[in-house]
Design an enzyme around this catalytic site. Structure first.
Site, short mmCIF file in Angstrom:
data_model
loop_
_atom_site.label_atom_id
_atom_site.label_comp_id
_atom_site.label_asym_id
_atom_site.label_seq_id
_atom_site.Cartn_x
_atom_site.Cartn_y
_atom_site.Cartn_z
N LYS A 91 0.84 -1.19 0.00
CA LYS A 91 0.00 0.00 0.00
C LYS A 91 0.88 1.24 0.00
O LYS A 91 1.87 1.30 0.74
CB LYS A 91 -0.91 -0.03 1.22
CG LYS A 91 -1.92 1.11 1.31
CD LYS A 91 -2.83 0.90 2.51
CE LYS A 91 -3.89 1.98 2.64
NZ LYS A 91 -4.79 1.72 3.78
N SER B 32 -9.47 1.74 2.66
CA SER B 32 -8.53 2.54 1.89
C SER B 32 -7.45 1.73 1.17
O SER B 32 -6.72 2.26 0.35
CB SER B 32 -7.85 3.55 2.82
OG SER B 32 -7.15 2.87 3.86
N SER C 90 -10.43 -0.75 6.57
CA SER C 90 -9.69 -0.62 5.32
C SER C 90 -8.96 -1.85 4.83
O SER C 90 -8.35 -1.82 3.77
CB SER C 90 -8.68 0.54 5.45
OG SER C 90 -9.36 1.75 5.63
#
Length: 455
Positions: A80, A149, A173
């Site tokens: 990420k 996210s 997330s």
């Protein structure tokens, strides 16, 4: 061989890499070919340099044979884009950090490299890992959100771009995008994986989590990443539980699953409720009643108060120098957080700590609690990443949670089943999750290829 290699799970690929029937370079090439075919539709990557991937793989192939015994030898991992990497930019999903190049790796990246992994690239995150979406699409239907996210990490695993990926969760997330994208998502106990070198959003709730297409694969990655670091006060010096070995063991007794439709049942989509009712009927011999602590209904408000106050502190510099470049959603969170008093923040944390202790006591009576991972399947459109409500009660308490791709909605999109256990019960949770996957979906999870579907 290329198509075959790209479809391998991490443990399958590791077996071939160790045996020498697959090279790190050959595996990387197979995955890069798959990315080249479907990335225009999925858009999971914020930074990916094919030449750099091949250089890493070639360096591994040049090592002596005994190096193949490293836990992640030759396995590409997506990160990420809030995880610092010294060899790739980390831009945190905001134009305010465009071109940001860290000088050192995050601790978890150091652990990946030491375990022989190939850093495939940086996956798309929402804006500063909050709510404003990035460019990523859901591989199952690119007209739908992948969640957030950790949008790119979940989508990259679902699309078969990588067998493993790292994300984070401060509310929902990891679990929510895993549910929407039809992959396994694991949020370990709070503090299990060090966050040093990862974007700080809300220090009391930020977790590092992992994505994979099987529970054992997720257990392998979580085990490599777990461990204390002096830079992260949430971690503690303690032995790392043998997550993979425990996961692969059969349960010593039939698992007891707490049945928990949740206090938000009226918010869950009708097709999701129907799917869970069918699941309840199938698992009836294993189900026992489960009740939340009495004060659970206040958790959502307390979590939001603490999270927004801490977001306001974490992103104060971005707000002061470039608020016009922040989304209305993030500006609102920061502005509400700035109005929170220190007293209110500490009182909310005290209530949440008491709730977490009471929740642990309730969870000790079962192997895991079973509940929806999201309110429904991935919403249509790309303006929102969906509601994290079904994750808040567990994130706020720091309990480990897993999303398993076991159900589907009326639209045919994935619907995750969430399992939750008491803090530090990660190993048993993963064992229970693997048992449930093997029982209900013995064929596992195959990667999705939206490019093939469109052709």
């Amino acid at each position: 061989m290329a198509a075959d290699a790209a479809a391998l799970t991490a443990l399958e690929a590791r077996e071939r890499l160790r045996a020498g029937t697959l090279t790190a370079g050959g595996y990387a090439d197979a995955l890069l070919a798959r990315i080249g075919r479907s990335e225009p539709a999925v858009q999971a990557w914020a930074a990916l340099d094919a030449a750099h991937v091949r250089t890493q793989a070639a360096a591994l192939d040049a090592l002596p044979p005994e190096a193949r015994g490293a836990p992640l030898f030759g396995l590409p991992v997506g990160l990420k884009d809030i995880v610092d990497t010294a060899d790739l930019p980390t831009e945190n999903g905001t134009v305010l950090h465009t071109g940001r190049q860290p000088r050192r790796d995050a601790v978890l990246v150091q652990r990946l490299r030491a375990a022989g992994a190939v850093v495939m690239g940086k996956t798309v995150t929402t804006e500063l890992a909050t709510y404003a979406p990035g460019k990523t699409r859901n591989p199952h239907d690119t007209a739908h959100t992948p969640g957030g996210s950790s949008s790119g990490s979940a989508a990259a695993v679902a699309a078969g771009h990588v067998p493993l990926a790292v994300g984070t969760q401060t509310n929902g997330s990891v679990i929510r995008p895993a549910s929407f994208c039809g992959v396994v998502g694991v949020k370990p106990t709070f503090g299990r994986i060090a966050r040093t070198g990862v974007l700080v959003q809300s220090p009391n709730f930020d977790h590092v989590g992992v994505f994979a297409r099987s529970v054992p694969d997720a257990a392998l990655l979580a085990q490599v990443l777990a461990g204390a670091d002096a830079g992260d006060p949430a971690t503690a010096l303690r032995a790392t539980p043998p997550l993979l070995d425990a996961c692969l063991q059969p349960p010593p007794a039939p698992p007891r699953l707490g049945w928990f439709p949740g206090p938000f049942r009226d918010r869950v989509a009708a097709d999701a409720r129907a799917a869970f009712e069918r699941l309840r009927e199938r698992l009836a011999p294993h189900l026992v009643a489960f009740e939340l602590p009495a004060d659970a209904h206040a958790v959502v408000a307390d979590h939001r108060l603490v999270m927004e106050a801490e977001i306001a502190g974490s992103f104060d510099a971005e707000y002061e120098r470039g608020r016009e470049h922040l989304s209305a959603s993030l500006r609102g969170q920061i502005e509400r957080g700035r109005q929170t008093s220190a007293v209110a923040h500490r009182q909310a944390l005290a209530r949440l700590a008491a709730y977490a202790d009471a929740l642990d006591a309730a969870l000790a009576q079962v192997d895991a609690v079973l509940t929806p991972a999201a309110l429904g399947t991935a919403p249509a459109g790309l303006a929102s990443t969906g509601d994290p409500l079904m994750c808040t009660l567990w994130t706020a308490a720091g309990t480990p949670a897993v999303s398993l791709p076991l159900l589907a909605g009326a639209d045919g999109l994935p619907l995750g089943v969430q399992l939750v256990a008491a803090r530090d019960d990660d190993a048993r949770l993963l064992r229970t999750a693997r048992w449930l996957m093997d029982t209900l979906r013995p064929g596992g999870v195959a990667p999705v290829d939206p490019a093939a579907a469109a052709a």
